[in-house]
Design an enzyme around this catalytic site. Structure first.
Site, PDB file in Angstrom:
ATOM      1  N   ASP A 216     -10.535  -3.001  -6.038  1.00  0.00           N
ATOM      2  CA  ASP A 216     -11.583  -2.758  -7.042  1.00  0.00           C
ATOM      3  C   ASP A 216     -12.926  -3.441  -6.770  1.00  0.00           C
ATOM      4  O   ASP A 216     -13.910  -3.168  -7.466  1.00  0.00           O
ATOM      5  CB  ASP A 216     -11.073  -3.141  -8.440  1.00  0.00           C
TER       6      ASP A 216
ATOM      7  N   HIS B 141      -5.467  -4.175   1.183  1.00  0.00           N
ATOM      8  CA  HIS B 141      -5.130  -2.775   0.902  1.00  0.00           C
ATOM      9  C   HIS B 141      -6.365  -1.881   0.830  1.00  0.00           C
ATOM     10  O   HIS B 141      -6.334  -0.815   0.220  1.00  0.00           O
ATOM     11  CB  HIS B 141      -4.309  -2.686  -0.399  1.00  0.00           C
TER      12      HIS B 141
ATOM     13  N   GLU C  87       4.188 -13.350 -16.503  1.00  0.00           N
ATOM     14  CA  GLU C  87       5.609 -12.967 -16.395  1.00  0.00           C
ATOM     15  C   GLU C  87       6.236 -13.644 -15.184  1.00  0.00           C
ATOM     16  O   GLU C  87       5.553 -14.004 -14.234  1.00  0.00           O
ATOM     17  CB  GLU C  87       5.739 -11.449 -16.174  1.00  0.00           C
TER      18      GLU C  87
ATOM     19  N   ALA D  36      -4.540 -14.761 -16.049  1.00  0.00           N
ATOM     20  CA  ALA D  36      -5.425 -15.412 -15.071  1.00  0.00           C
ATOM     21  C   ALA D  36      -6.741 -15.844 -15.715  1.00  0.00           C
ATOM     22  O   ALA D  36      -7.251 -16.926 -15.432  1.00  0.00           O
ATOM     23  CB  ALA D  36      -5.694 -14.456 -13.907  1.00  0.00           C
TER      24      ALA D  36
HETATM   25  C1  BJW Z   1      -1.221 -10.664 -14.918  1.00  0.00           C
HETATM   26  C2  BJW Z   1      -2.014 -10.362 -15.982  1.00  0.00           C
HETATM   27  C3  BJW Z   1      -3.052 -11.249 -16.226  1.00  0.00           C
HETATM   28  C4  BJW Z   1      -0.585  -8.827 -15.903  1.00  0.00           C
HETATM   29  N1  BJW Z   1      -3.215 -12.300 -15.450  1.00  0.00           N
HETATM   30  N2  BJW Z   1      -1.396 -11.724 -14.147  1.00  0.00           N
HETATM   31  C5  BJW Z   1       9.762  -5.216   3.884  1.00  0.00           C
HETATM   32  C6  BJW Z   1      10.783  -5.071   2.971  1.00  0.00           C
HETATM   33  C7  BJW Z   1      10.831  -3.940   2.147  1.00  0.00           C
HETATM   34  C8  BJW Z   1       9.880  -2.929   2.241  1.00  0.00           C
HETATM   35  C9  BJW Z   1       8.871  -3.085   3.158  1.00  0.00           C
HETATM   36  C10 BJW Z   1       8.819  -4.209   3.960  1.00  0.00           C
HETATM   37  N3  BJW Z   1       7.731  -4.091   4.748  1.00  0.00           N
HETATM   38  C11 BJW Z   1       7.097  -2.933   4.451  1.00  0.00           C
HETATM   39  C12 BJW Z   1       7.762  -2.293   3.480  1.00  0.00           C
HETATM   40  C13 BJW Z   1       7.408  -0.989   2.872  1.00  0.00           C
HETATM   41  C14 BJW Z   1       6.320  -1.080   1.828  1.00  0.00           C
HETATM   42  C15 BJW Z   1       6.814  -1.969   0.693  1.00  0.00           C
HETATM   43  O1  BJW Z   1       6.459  -3.116   0.559  1.00  0.00           O
HETATM   44  N4  BJW Z   1       7.623  -1.392  -0.181  1.00  0.00           N
HETATM   45  C16 BJW Z   1       8.128  -2.135  -1.332  1.00  0.00           C
HETATM   46  C17 BJW Z   1       7.646  -1.487  -2.626  1.00  0.00           C
HETATM   47  C18 BJW Z   1       9.634  -2.173  -1.236  1.00  0.00           C
HETATM   48  N5  BJW Z   1       5.074  -1.585   2.375  1.00  0.00           N
HETATM   49  C19 BJW Z   1       4.231  -0.768   2.982  1.00  0.00           C
HETATM   50  O2  BJW Z   1       4.466   0.413   3.122  1.00  0.00           O
HETATM   51  C20 BJW Z   1       2.941  -1.353   3.546  1.00  0.00           C
HETATM   52  N6  BJW Z   1       2.764  -0.928   4.883  1.00  0.00           N
HETATM   53  C21 BJW Z   1       3.454  -1.446   5.880  1.00  0.00           C
HETATM   54  O3  BJW Z   1       4.177  -2.407   5.763  1.00  0.00           O
HETATM   55  O4  BJW Z   1       3.238  -0.785   7.068  1.00  0.00           O
HETATM   56  C22 BJW Z   1       4.014  -1.107   8.205  1.00  0.00           C
HETATM   57  C23 BJW Z   1       3.447  -0.289   9.312  1.00  0.00           C
HETATM   58  C24 BJW Z   1       3.111  -0.926  10.501  1.00  0.00           C
HETATM   59  C25 BJW Z   1       2.588  -0.168  11.556  1.00  0.00           C
HETATM   60  C26 BJW Z   1       2.421   1.201  11.406  1.00  0.00           C
HETATM   61  C27 BJW Z   1       2.750   1.834  10.215  1.00  0.00           C
HETATM   62  C28 BJW Z   1       3.267   1.084   9.172  1.00  0.00           C
HETATM   63  C29 BJW Z   1       1.736  -0.819   2.793  1.00  0.00           C
HETATM   64  C30 BJW Z   1       1.656  -1.281   1.394  1.00  0.00           C
HETATM   65  C31 BJW Z   1       0.447  -0.637   0.713  1.00  0.00           C
HETATM   66  C32 BJW Z   1       0.420  -0.896  -0.773  1.00  0.00           C
HETATM   67  N7  BJW Z   1      -0.582  -0.086  -1.366  1.00  0.00           N
HETATM   68  C33 BJW Z   1      -0.781  -0.145  -2.805  1.00  0.00           C
HETATM   69  C34 BJW Z   1      -1.729   1.000  -3.218  1.00  0.00           C
HETATM   70  C35 BJW Z   1      -3.166   0.667  -2.857  1.00  0.00           C
HETATM   71  C36 BJW Z   1      -4.104   1.720  -3.345  1.00  0.00           C
HETATM   72  C37 BJW Z   1      -4.118   1.862  -4.844  1.00  0.00           C
HETATM   73  O5  BJW Z   1      -4.472   0.913  -5.562  1.00  0.00           O
HETATM   74  O6  BJW Z   1      -3.800   2.961  -5.307  1.00  0.00           O
HETATM   75  O7  BJW Z   1      -1.293  -1.411  -3.188  1.00  0.00           O
HETATM   76  S1  BJW Z   1       0.757  -0.052  -3.733  1.00  0.00           S
HETATM   77  C38 BJW Z   1       0.285  -1.199  -4.980  1.00  0.00           C
HETATM   78  O8  BJW Z   1       1.098  -2.383  -4.941  1.00  0.00           O
HETATM   79  C39 BJW Z   1      -1.136  -1.617  -4.623  1.00  0.00           C
HETATM   80  C40 BJW Z   1      -1.111  -3.063  -4.963  1.00  0.00           C
HETATM   81  O9  BJW Z   1      -2.115  -3.750  -4.230  1.00  0.00           O
HETATM   82  C41 BJW Z   1       0.278  -3.493  -4.573  1.00  0.00           C
HETATM   83  C42 BJW Z   1       0.756  -4.723  -5.271  1.00  0.00           C
HETATM   84  O10 BJW Z   1       0.855  -4.539  -6.631  1.00  0.00           O
HETATM   85  P1  BJW Z   1       0.466  -5.707  -7.631  1.00  0.00           P
HETATM   86  O11 BJW Z   1      -0.976  -5.975  -7.524  1.00  0.00           O
HETATM   87  O12 BJW Z   1       1.390  -6.835  -7.437  1.00  0.00           O
HETATM   88  O13 BJW Z   1       0.674  -5.000  -9.046  1.00  0.00           O
HETATM   89  P2  BJW Z   1       1.930  -4.979 -10.035  1.00  0.00           P
HETATM   90  O14 BJW Z   1       1.606  -4.002 -11.102  1.00  0.00           O
HETATM   91  O15 BJW Z   1       3.186  -4.800  -9.289  1.00  0.00           O
HETATM   92  O16 BJW Z   1       1.956  -6.455 -10.649  1.00  0.00           O
HETATM   93  C43 BJW Z   1       0.930  -6.909 -11.529  1.00  0.00           C
HETATM   94  C44 BJW Z   1       1.278  -8.332 -11.914  1.00  0.00           C
HETATM   95  O17 BJW Z   1       0.227  -8.830 -12.722  1.00  0.00           O
HETATM   96  C45 BJW Z   1       2.558  -8.469 -12.755  1.00  0.00           C
HETATM   97  O18 BJW Z   1       3.372  -9.488 -12.213  1.00  0.00           O
HETATM   98  C46 BJW Z   1       2.058  -8.863 -14.136  1.00  0.00           C
HETATM   99  O19 BJW Z   1       2.948  -9.733 -14.847  1.00  0.00           O
HETATM  100  C47 BJW Z   1       0.787  -9.580 -13.790  1.00  0.00           C
HETATM  101  N8  BJW Z   1      -0.226  -9.630 -14.827  1.00  0.00           N
HETATM  102  N9  BJW Z   1      -1.517  -9.169 -16.572  1.00  0.00           N
HETATM  103  C48 BJW Z   1      -2.313 -12.506 -14.417  1.00  0.00           C
HETATM  104  N10 BJW Z   1      -3.869 -11.023 -17.280  1.00  0.00           N
END
Ligand code: BJW
Length: 255
Positions: free
Chosen positions: A117, A132, A228, A244
């Site tokens: 963002d 990302h 959380e 935060a």
């Molecule tokens: C508050 C609050 C307040 C509320 N104050 N807090 C190893 C193991 C298992 C799987 C994998 C692995 N390695 C790779 C993978 C696969 C995959 C993955 O991780 N899958 C899992 C889901 C199982 N990873 C990938 O595919 C990655 N790529 C990769 O590893 O490539 C390897 C490769 C190498 C060479 C060639 C080809 C490939 C890519 C990951 C990309 C993630 N993209 C996204 C979308 C971005 C665009 C968009 O925004 O649309 O990124 S997905 C989404 O998740 C986004 C976020 O950045 C990311 C993290 O989410 P986040 O920010 O943690 O959000 P939430 O909603 O989950 O949590 C919010 C938190 O805030 C909560 O805890 C609340 O409590 C808290 N909160 N209010 C403070 N006021």
């Protein structure tokens, strides 16, 4: 504020004063108080009826874009405009103030963000590592040519370059590789990390979810800020429970 939380804040404050290089990892929770929905939690009031039926986890994929580029780009453009209208909140501002203080003391500070963002940069943070990508930059799907973005919505979806090539946001979808320079920068600072702060992320998406292990291997004091419990709450040294925008100004100053 409870006594336990006050003690944790004091511990975190001391760690930050004495703890060598600082690495901060943020997720979408840090922007929740700017009214940007978190990735998994939604935020029903902001996610709005329009998109309530769609799951971000399936829209943020190359497969979704391939199947329906109009739908996916409309969703991203809606989010782009929401981010443009949003303002940095006290959490973003506190991190920018912390960076000035740490760097002023001759220590290294690195902000790694999973957010797309741009709010950290607008709050004054510098050298932000965008793991990302960014929703504010779009590119041709084949050529990678940068697209010029309108101030308002695109005229039609899916949007294209003048030559008809489809464009997409420069964000990292599931299954795609993170930008190499971002991964290298993260790896390098984590190796010499003295204090690691994980803020507003559920810590389920890799590779960022694994950074806590790198920080612990480096001997860092690890701190989580989140209302959380998360996947890493059990292993961090200090858990600060709360939003935060409330917690960060309380222990890093600024905001
Ligand atoms: C508050 C609050 C307040 C509320 N104050 N807090 C190893 C193991 C298992 C799987 C994998 C692995 N390695 C790779 C993978 C696969 C995959 C993955 O991780 N899958 C899992 C889901 C199982 N990873 C990938 O595919 C990655 N790529 C990769 O590893 O490539 C390897 C490769 C190498 C060479 C060639 C080809 C490939 C890519 C990951 C990309 C993630 N993209 C996204 C979308 C971005 C665009 C968009 O925004 O649309 O990124 S997905 C989404 O998740 C986004 C976020 O950045 C990311 C993290 O989410 P986040 O920010 O943690 O959000 P939430 O909603 O989950 O949590 C919010 C938190 O805030 C909560 O805890 C609340 O409590 C808290 N909160 N209010 C403070 N006021």
């Amino acid at each position: 504020m409870g006594v336990d939380q006050q003690q944790s804040i004091e511990k975190a404050r001391l760690a930050l004063e004495n703890g060598g290089n600082v690495v901060v990892l943020t997720g979408s929770g840090v922007s929740a108080e700017s009214n940007i929905p978190t990735f998994r939690g939604g935020g029903a009031e902001t996610m709005a009826a329009l998109w309530a039926d769609f799951d971000p986890r399936t829209l943020a994929t190359p497969e979704a874009f391939e199947a329906d580029p109009g739908l996916v780009t409309r969703w991203y453009d809606w989010r782009r405009l929401m981010c443009l209208r949003a303002e940095p909140n006290p959490g973003h501002l506190a991190l920018a103030a912390l960076q000035k203080r740490v760097e002023g003391a001759g220590r290294r500070f690195t902000l790694l963000t999973q957010n797309v963002d741009g709010l950290h940069q607008r709050a004054g943070s510098t050298g932000v590592v965008e793991l990302h990508g960014s929703i504010m930059r779009w590119r041709g799907v084949r050529s990678g040519a940068p697209a010029v973005l309108p101030e308002g919505p695109f005229d039609s979806y899916p949007p294209t370059l003048d030559n008809g090539e489809l464009i997409r946001p420069s964000v990292v979808w599931f299954g795609e590789a993170l930008p190499g320079d971002a991964v290298r920068a993260a790896g390098e600072v984590l190796r010499s990390c003295g204090v690691f702060l994980s803020i507003g992320t559920s810590s389920v998406v890799y590779p960022a979810a694994g950074f806590i292990d790198d920080a612990r291997r480096a001997g860092a004091v690890t701190i989580e800020v989140n209302p959380e419990s998360t996947a890493i709450s059990g292993v961090v040294d200090i858990c600060l429970r709360g939003a935060a925008g409330g917690v960060l100004p309380a222990f890093v100053g600024g905001g």
